[in-house]
Design a protein around this motif. Structure first.
Motif, PDB file in Angstrom:
ATOM      1  N   GLN A 127      30.926  18.422  57.185  1.00 14.55           N
ATOM      2  CA  GLN A 127      30.010  18.722  57.865  1.00 14.55           C
ATOM      3  C   GLN A 127      29.479  18.121  58.657  1.00 14.55           C
ATOM      4  O   GLN A 127      28.699  17.962  59.954  1.00 14.55           O
ATOM      5  N   SER A 128      30.449  16.481  59.440  1.00 12.69           N
ATOM      6  CA  SER A 128      30.073  15.780  60.195  1.00 12.69           C
ATOM      7  C   SER A 128      30.415  16.703  61.529  1.00 12.69           C
ATOM      8  O   SER A 128      30.746  16.920  62.494  1.00 12.69           O
ATOM      9  N   ALA A 129      32.094  17.292  61.235  1.00 11.36           N
ATOM     10  CA  ALA A 129      32.381  17.434  62.264  1.00 11.36           C
ATOM     11  C   ALA A 129      32.242  19.323  62.494  1.00 11.36           C
ATOM     12  O   ALA A 129      32.590  19.523  63.754  1.00 11.36           O
ATOM     13  N   LEU A 133      30.619  20.118  66.532  1.00 12.60           N
ATOM     14  CA  LEU A 133      31.180  21.168  67.157  1.00 12.60           C
ATOM     15  C   LEU A 133      30.676  21.910  67.659  1.00 12.60           C
ATOM     16  O   LEU A 133      29.045  21.635  68.200  1.00 12.60           O
ATOM     17  N   PRO A 134      30.734  22.325  69.230  1.00 15.08           N
ATOM     18  CA  PRO A 134      30.416  23.770  69.922  1.00 15.08           C
ATOM     19  C   PRO A 134      29.088  23.652  69.756  1.00 15.08           C
ATOM     20  O   PRO A 134      29.668  25.357  68.967  1.00 15.08           O
ATOM     21  N   PRO A 135      28.317  24.355  70.203  1.00 14.31           N
ATOM     22  CA  PRO A 135      27.433  25.023  69.471  1.00 14.31           C
ATOM     23  C   PRO A 135      27.557  26.735  69.557  1.00 14.31           C
ATOM     24  O   PRO A 135      27.760  26.989  67.996  1.00 14.31           O
ATOM     25  N   ARG A 136      28.276  27.303  70.425  1.00 11.86           N
ATOM     26  CA  ARG A 136      28.441  28.491  69.659  1.00 11.86           C
ATOM     27  C   ARG A 136      30.117  28.690  68.819  1.00 11.86           C
ATOM     28  O   ARG A 136      30.213  29.455  67.804  1.00 11.86           O
ATOM     29  N   CYS A 137      30.379  27.311  68.902  1.00  8.65           N
ATOM     30  CA  CYS A 137      31.649  27.816  67.743  1.00  8.65           C
ATOM     31  C   CYS A 137      30.862  27.384  66.522  1.00  8.65           C
ATOM     32  O   CYS A 137      31.020  27.502  65.599  1.00  8.65           O
ATOM     33  N   ARG A 138      30.240  26.091  66.428  1.00  8.54           N
ATOM     34  CA  ARG A 138      29.449  26.101  65.594  1.00  8.54           C
ATOM     35  C   ARG A 138      29.018  27.446  64.611  1.00  8.54           C
ATOM     36  O   ARG A 138      28.757  27.618  63.291  1.00  8.54           O
ATOM     37  N   LEU A 139      27.612  27.758  65.884  1.00  9.16           N
ATOM     38  CA  LEU A 139      27.269  29.487  65.156  1.00  9.16           C
ATOM     39  C   LEU A 139      28.073  30.009  64.222  1.00  9.16           C
ATOM     40  O   LEU A 139      27.934  30.455  63.245  1.00  9.16           O
ATOM     41  N   ILE A 140      28.736  31.103  65.120  1.00 11.57           N
ATOM     42  CA  ILE A 140      29.966  31.144  64.033  1.00 11.57           C
ATOM     43  C   ILE A 140      30.461  30.787  63.131  1.00 11.57           C
ATOM     44  O   ILE A 140      30.881  31.852  62.153  1.00 11.57           O
ATOM     45  N   PHE A 141      30.907  29.810  62.963  1.00  8.55           N
ATOM     46  CA  PHE A 141      31.941  29.258  61.224  1.00  8.55           C
ATOM     47  C   PHE A 141      30.377  29.524  61.236  1.00  8.55           C
ATOM     48  O   PHE A 141      30.895  29.664  59.714  1.00  8.55           O
ATOM     49  N   LEU A 142      29.433  28.819  60.930  1.00 12.39           N
ATOM     50  CA  LEU A 142      27.731  29.621  59.775  1.00 12.39           C
ATOM     51  C   LEU A 142      27.751  30.931  59.432  1.00 12.39           C
ATOM     52  O   LEU A 142      28.057  30.689  58.299  1.00 12.39           O
ATOM     53  N   LEU A 143      28.091  31.561  60.648  1.00 12.46           N
ATOM     54  CA  LEU A 143      27.442  32.867  60.229  1.00 12.46           C
ATOM     55  C   LEU A 143      28.917  33.800  59.188  1.00 12.46           C
ATOM     56  O   LEU A 143      28.599  34.107  58.164  1.00 12.46           O
ATOM     57  N   VAL A 144      30.170  33.121  59.938  1.00 12.83           N
ATOM     58  CA  VAL A 144      31.097  33.883  58.944  1.00 12.83           C
ATOM     59  C   VAL A 144      31.051  32.639  57.369  1.00 12.83           C
ATOM     60  O   VAL A 144      31.612  33.312  56.098  1.00 12.83           O
ATOM     61  N   MET A 169      36.969  30.147  65.959  1.00  7.49           N
ATOM     62  CA  MET A 169      37.358  30.352  64.442  1.00  7.49           C
ATOM     63  C   MET A 169      38.762  29.018  64.035  1.00  7.49           C
ATOM     64  O   MET A 169      38.098  27.855  63.742  1.00  7.49           O
ATOM     65  N   SER A 170      39.187  29.568  64.705  1.00  7.16           N
ATOM     66  CA  SER A 170      40.478  28.631  64.913  1.00  7.16           C
ATOM     67  C   SER A 170      39.996  27.240  64.953  1.00  7.16           C
ATOM     68  O   SER A 170      40.500  26.043  64.327  1.00  7.16           O
ATOM     69  N   LEU A 171      38.771  27.011  66.371  1.00 10.80           N
ATOM     70  CA  LEU A 171      38.734  25.862  66.829  1.00 10.80           C
ATOM     71  C   LEU A 171      38.081  25.152  65.874  1.00 10.80           C
ATOM     72  O   LEU A 171      38.092  23.738  65.376  1.00 10.80           O
ATOM     73  N   ALA A 172      37.334  25.631  64.650  1.00  9.52           N
ATOM     74  CA  ALA A 172      36.096  25.222  64.311  1.00  9.52           C
ATOM     75  C   ALA A 172      37.433  24.413  63.114  1.00  9.52           C
ATOM     76  O   ALA A 172      37.199  23.124  62.689  1.00  9.52           O
ATOM     77  N   LEU A 173      37.975  25.310  62.785  1.00 11.25           N
ATOM     78  CA  LEU A 173      39.288  25.022  61.280  1.00 11.25           C
ATOM     79  C   LEU A 173      39.953  23.355  62.306  1.00 11.25           C
ATOM     80  O   LEU A 173      40.372  23.102  61.067  1.00 11.25           O
ATOM     81  N   ARG A 174      40.282  23.958  62.867  1.00 10.11           N
ATOM     82  CA  ARG A 174      41.157  22.852  63.446  1.00 10.11           C
ATOM     83  C   ARG A 174      40.255  21.212  63.772  1.00 10.11           C
ATOM     84  O   ARG A 174      40.852  20.496  63.593  1.00 10.11           O
ATOM     85  N   LYS A 175      39.223  21.574  64.127  1.00 10.83           N
ATOM     86  CA  LYS A 175      39.019  20.112  64.563  1.00 10.83           C
ATOM     87  C   LYS A 175      38.525  19.709  62.949  1.00 10.83           C
ATOM     88  O   LYS A 175      37.823  18.380  62.718  1.00 10.83           O
ATOM     89  N   ILE A 176      37.575  20.511  61.709  1.00  9.99           N
ATOM     90  CA  ILE A 176      37.474  19.859  60.656  1.00  9.99           C
ATOM     91  C   ILE A 176      39.378  19.840  60.030  1.00  9.99           C
ATOM     92  O   ILE A 176      39.000  18.427  59.315  1.00  9.99           O
ATOM     93  N   GLY A 177      40.199  19.881  59.931  1.00  8.45           N
ATOM     94  CA  GLY A 177      40.805  19.864  60.278  1.00  8.45           C
ATOM     95  C   GLY A 177      41.653  18.211  60.789  1.00  8.45           C
ATOM     96  O   GLY A 177      42.123  17.643  59.708  1.00  8.45           O
ATOM     97  N   GLU A 178      41.461  18.567  62.084  1.00  6.01           N
ATOM     98  CA  GLU A 178      41.495  16.919  62.606  1.00  6.01           C
ATOM     99  C   GLU A 178      40.308  15.814  61.862  1.00  6.01           C
ATOM    100  O   GLU A 178      41.389  14.841  62.019  1.00  6.01           O
ATOM    101  N   ALA A 179      39.719  16.188  61.749  1.00  9.47           N
ATOM    102  CA  ALA A 179      38.744  15.046  61.675  1.00  9.47           C
ATOM    103  C   ALA A 179      39.027  14.328  59.920  1.00  9.47           C
ATOM    104  O   ALA A 179      39.202  13.106  59.558  1.00  9.47           O
ATOM    105  N   LEU A 180      39.248  15.485  58.902  1.00  9.36           N
ATOM    106  CA  LEU A 180      40.339  14.917  57.515  1.00  9.36           C
ATOM    107  C   LEU A 180      41.217  14.309  57.986  1.00  9.36           C
ATOM    108  O   LEU A 180      41.708  13.007  57.457  1.00  9.36           O
ATOM    109  N   GLN A 181      42.347  14.970  57.992  1.00 13.21           N
ATOM    110  CA  GLN A 181      43.785  14.297  58.724  1.00 13.21           C
ATOM    111  C   GLN A 181      43.607  12.589  59.018  1.00 13.21           C
ATOM    112  O   GLN A 181      43.927  11.339  58.838  1.00 13.21           O
ATOM    113  N   SER A 182      42.781  12.805  60.419  1.00 11.18           N
ATOM    114  CA  SER A 182      42.124  11.134  60.963  1.00 11.18           C
ATOM    115  C   SER A 182      41.414  10.014  60.006  1.00 11.18           C
ATOM    116  O   SER A 182      42.133   9.466  60.031  1.00 11.18           O
TER     117      SER A 182
END
Length: 198
Positions: A127-129, A133-144, A169-182
Motif C-alpha cells: 500500500q505504501s509503494a 507511485l507517480p499520479p498517472r501511474c497510480r491511477l492506471i494501477f488502481l483502475l486495472v 503498469m510495468s513501472l508500478a509492478l517494478r516499484k512494488i517488487g523493489e519495495a518488497l525486496q528491499s
C-alpha cells in the motif's frame, strides 16, 4: 466486493427494485466515482452532483443492470461523460490531464491477498509503494488492479494508448517488487543482527 456479489446485487435491483441492494451498490462505488469526477471538474460539490446524477440514471435504467458485464467500468465511463456534460454546460472545458486524477492519499487500495501467506506487513509495504507511485501511474494501477479494468478499457477511459497503460503498469509492478525486496533484505539483516546479540 467480489464480482459475483455485485452481480447478485444487480439482479436483485433489476428484478425486485431492491432499494437496500442499490444502497450497497451506491456505497461500494460512490467514493471512487467522486474522486474521479472531482479530478475532472475541480469542484467537489459539482462532482457530487455529477455522481448522484449517474446513480439516479442507473436506478432509472436498473432493468438492464444484469446485462452490464463490468459495472465498475460502466460507472467510470458514465461518470466521465456526466462530468464532461457539466463542463460543457459551464462552457469551461479545460484540457483534462490524467495526472490531475490523483486519488486521495486517504483512500487506500483495498488489497485482497491472493494467499494467506501474504503478511499484514507486506500488505502495508504494498500500500505504501502504491501511494508513492507517480499520479498517472497510480491511477492506471488502481483502475486495472482494483477496478478490474482491462488495459484497453483503461486506455479508452483515460484517452491514452494501450502502450502507455502497459508501461505504467510495468513501472508500478517494478516499484512494488523493489519495495518488497528491499524490506525482505532489510528484514533479514535486522534478524541476523538480533541473532548475533543472543
Amino acid at each position: 466486493m467480489p464480482t459475483a456479489s455485485i452481480n447478485q446485487l444487480c439482479l436483485r435491483i433489476a428484478e425486485s427494485n431492491d432499494e437496500a441492494a442499490f444502497g450497497k451498490l451506491f456505497r461500494q462505488f460512490y467514493p471512487r466515482l467522486l474522486i474521479f469526477t472531482t479530478a475532472i471538474l475541480k469542484n467537489r460539490e459539482t462532482a457530487e452532483e455529477a455522481v448522484e446524477d449517474v446513480f439516479l440514471k442507473l436506478w432509472e435504467n436498473r432493468k438492464v443492470l444484469p446485462a452490464v458485464n463490468n459495472l465498475s467500468y460502466y460507472l467510470l465511463v458514465a461518470a466521465k461523460h456526466k462530468a464532461l456534460d457539466y463542463l460543457e454546460k459551464a462552457k469551461t472545458i479545460p484540457q483534462i490531464s490524467i495526472d490531475d486524477a490523483v486519488l486521495d492519499a486517504g483512500v487506500a487500495m483495498q488489497i485482497d491477498p491472493e494467499t494467506a501467506l501474504i503478511s499484514a506487513e507486506n500488505i502495508r509495504i504494498i500500500q505504501s509503494a502504491i501511494n508513492g507511485l507517480p499520479p498517472r501511474c497510480r491511477l492506471i494501477f488502481l483502475l486495472v488492479k482494483e477496478d478490474g479494468l482491462k488495459y484497453r478499457e483503461t486506455a479508452d477511459l483515460l484517452n491514452i494508448s494501450i502502450k502507455t497503460v502497459e508501461t505504467q503498469m510495468s513501472l508500478a509492478l517494478r516499484k512494488i517488487g523493489e519495495a518488497l525486496q528491499s524490506h525482505s533484505i532489510n528484514g533479514s539483516k535486522s534478524y541476523q543482527s538480533d541473532s548475533s546479540r543472543k
